[in-house]
Structures are given as C-alpha cells and as structure tokens.
Design a protein around this motif. Sequence first.
Motif, PDB file in Angstrom:
ATOM      1  N   ARG A  41       0.847  -1.177   0.000  1.00 18.35           N
ATOM      2  CA  ARG A  41       0.000   0.000   0.000  1.00 18.35           C
ATOM      3  C   ARG A  41       0.891   1.238   0.000  1.00 18.35           C
ATOM      4  N   GLY A  42       0.312   2.375  -0.305  1.00 12.65           N
ATOM      5  CA  GLY A  42       1.074   3.619  -0.390  1.00 12.65           C
ATOM      6  C   GLY A  42       0.993   4.191  -1.785  1.00 12.65           C
ATOM      7  N   GLU A  43       1.933   3.810  -2.654  1.00  9.70           N
ATOM      8  CA  GLU A  43       1.898   4.178  -4.059  1.00  9.70           C
ATOM      9  C   GLU A  43       1.847   2.911  -4.891  1.00  9.70           C
ATOM     10  N   PHE A  44       1.584   3.074  -6.213  1.00 16.62           N
ATOM     11  CA  PHE A  44       1.318   1.881  -7.018  1.00 16.62           C
ATOM     12  C   PHE A  44       2.572   1.341  -7.693  1.00 16.62           C
ATOM     13  N   LEU A  45       2.913   1.789  -8.917  1.00 14.74           N
ATOM     14  CA  LEU A  45       3.930   1.104  -9.712  1.00 14.74           C
ATOM     15  C   LEU A  45       4.975   2.033 -10.301  1.00 14.74           C
ATOM     16  N   ASP A  46       6.184   1.508 -10.402  1.00 15.18           N
ATOM     17  CA  ASP A  46       7.233   2.102 -11.212  1.00 15.18           C
ATOM     18  C   ASP A  46       7.352   1.262 -12.478  1.00 15.18           C
ATOM     19  N   ALA A  47       6.856   1.812 -13.582  1.00 18.50           N
ATOM     20  CA  ALA A  47       6.897   1.088 -14.860  1.00 18.50           C
ATOM     21  C   ALA A  47       8.023   1.598 -15.754  1.00 18.50           C
ATOM     22  N   THR A  48       8.985   2.308 -15.187  1.00 18.58           N
ATOM     23  CA  THR A  48      10.095   2.846 -15.976  1.00 18.58           C
ATOM     24  C   THR A  48      10.843   1.756 -16.740  1.00 18.58           C
ATOM     25  N   PRO A  49      11.187   0.617 -16.116  1.00 20.19           N
ATOM     26  CA  PRO A  49      11.909  -0.410 -16.878  1.00 20.19           C
ATOM     27  C   PRO A  49      11.105  -0.958 -18.061  1.00 20.19           C
ATOM     28  N   MET A  50       9.777  -0.876 -17.977  1.00 19.47           N
ATOM     29  CA  MET A  50       8.939  -1.389 -19.055  1.00 19.47           C
ATOM     30  C   MET A  50       8.825  -0.401 -20.207  1.00 19.47           C
ATOM     31  N   TRP A  51       8.674   0.867 -19.902  1.00 18.60           N
ATOM     32  CA  TRP A  51       8.310   1.853 -20.914  1.00 18.60           C
ATOM     33  C   TRP A  51       9.438   2.784 -21.329  1.00 18.60           C
ATOM     34  N   SER A  52      10.577   2.732 -20.658  1.00 19.59           N
ATOM     35  CA  SER A  52      11.678   3.612 -21.019  1.00 19.59           C
ATOM     36  C   SER A  52      12.573   2.933 -22.053  1.00 19.59           C
ATOM     37  N   GLY A  53      12.843   3.626 -23.155  1.00 20.28           N
ATOM     38  CA  GLY A  53      13.681   3.055 -24.195  1.00 20.28           C
ATOM     39  C   GLY A  53      13.092   1.779 -24.752  1.00 20.28           C
ATOM     40  N   ARG A  54      13.926   0.787 -24.931  1.00 22.30           N
ATOM     41  CA  ARG A  54      13.441  -0.493 -25.458  1.00 22.30           C
ATOM     42  C   ARG A  54      12.686  -1.283 -24.391  1.00 22.30           C
ATOM     43  N   GLY A  55      13.001  -1.019 -23.134  1.00 18.55           N
ATOM     44  CA  GLY A  55      12.271  -1.650 -22.042  1.00 18.55           C
ATOM     45  C   GLY A  55      12.596  -3.126 -21.877  1.00 18.55           C
ATOM     46  N   ASP A  56      12.409  -3.622 -20.662  1.00 16.58           N
ATOM     47  CA  ASP A  56      12.629  -5.054 -20.415  1.00 16.58           C
ATOM     48  C   ASP A  56      11.352  -5.771 -19.995  1.00 16.58           C
ATOM     49  N   GLY A  57      10.222  -5.060 -20.034  1.00 14.63           N
ATOM     50  CA  GLY A  57       8.941  -5.692 -19.733  1.00 14.63           C
ATOM     51  C   GLY A  57       8.603  -5.806 -18.268  1.00 14.63           C
ATOM     52  N   SER A  58       9.415  -5.196 -17.382  1.00 15.78           N
ATOM     53  CA  SER A  58       9.175  -5.363 -15.954  1.00 15.78           C
ATOM     54  C   SER A  58       8.644  -4.086 -15.324  1.00 15.78           C
TER      55      SER A  58
END
Length: 214
Positions: free
Chosen positions: A60-77
């Motif tokens: 609980r608190g905040e939700f998600l860091d999707a930077t690895p998924m959506w930054s550059g080519r991304g790694d899907g995580s």
Amino acid sequence: LPTPHLVDFDREAQVLRAITHYSREAGSSTMLTHTAHVGLPEGLAFTYDLLRAIPVQVWRGEFLDATPMWSGRGDGSASALGATTVLDTLPPWMNSETAAIRPRGYKKNEGSIPTFVTQVDDLILEDRLEAIPNLPGLTRQMSWSGESDEAPIWRLASGLEIEKIDRFNYLIDQAYYLRLDDDNEGQAEVVLADERAHLVFTAEGDQIIYQIIW
C-alpha cells in the motif's frame, strides 16, 4: 537518466501485465514472467502470478514504477512503489503435484476489479481480491466449478512459521494475518512439508473466502 514512468492509483482498479522480479529472501531474486499488478482505488495493490494462480505480494502507499517497461526499449518489468509483504510462490492446488494449471485470463466487474480465471486439472477456478472496508487488507474469494474425484485441497499460505491463533485466524511468518470467513465449508489445518509450514483447506463446498491483513 531515463524519464520515470510512474503509475498512480485511480478511481477504478487498474491492471498492468508485466514481468516481476520477486524476492522472498534478502539477496535472492526470481523472475516471474506472467504476472498482473492490480491497483485498487483504496490505495492497496497486489501482484498476481497467472501461471500459478496466486497473489505473490501485497503493498500500500503508491502503485507502480513502470520505468523499466516503458523507457527506451524496455525489459517488460515493473515494480511496486512501496514496501511489499511477500505472500507465496507455491501453487494453490494440493491434490496433485502434477496438476495442470492453465491461465484463462481475467474478467472485470463494474469497478474494473479483475476476477482471474484458471483451469486447474478439471476445475475452473475464479479468483478475486478486493479491499476490506476500513482495514489494511484484502478479501480473497476463490470459487470453482467442475468435477473432482476427491474433495479439493487448497494451499492458502506457506512460510517458515504459521501460528494458529484460533480456528479462523493465523499469523504467517510474523508478516501478515490470514483470517478465514466463518461461512467456509471445510476444514483448515497447518501441515509441515519440505521444511515449510503450509496452511491448507479441505473444501466441502465450492468456494473459500478469507482476508489478508498486513
């Protein structure tokens, strides 16, 4: 530095499919390839492992860091933005070690809360988690249909230590409480196997409801 891509909680439940780097013990990490992160409007979140049909962590608190998924080519995580409480990585079906578990996707209700659908041998399992009103936790409702040669036995939790407080309440690894609904039809017990404790439930009906409180 990559531009941060942070996902906030919204007025409806959010579901984000991603790879999850899961750590049950300090210094170790396992990659879960088929997971769904679910953020609820109440500010609670969990990660669901689609291949094993289980919630593996809550926070609980905040939700998600999707930077690895959506930054550059991304790694899907994507990763939790908050301190996670680790639940389990063991599948729920105890009747057979060779059970065939096949994900069948999920469906949403009017509030966009997902119900995950999984085929477990000849049973169709429907699994939904939602916030408990006025408590820091989730209610999990598992229901199933289909034929089974014997009463379904479900693993609800595992850990190094499971303390039975009373017939409805259990403390898992001093990390979270599991509270069984008193309307469940069946029998719960703690069993020891493979150097771990497991809370298992032998069902007499066609559903189990319990709460995860942390």
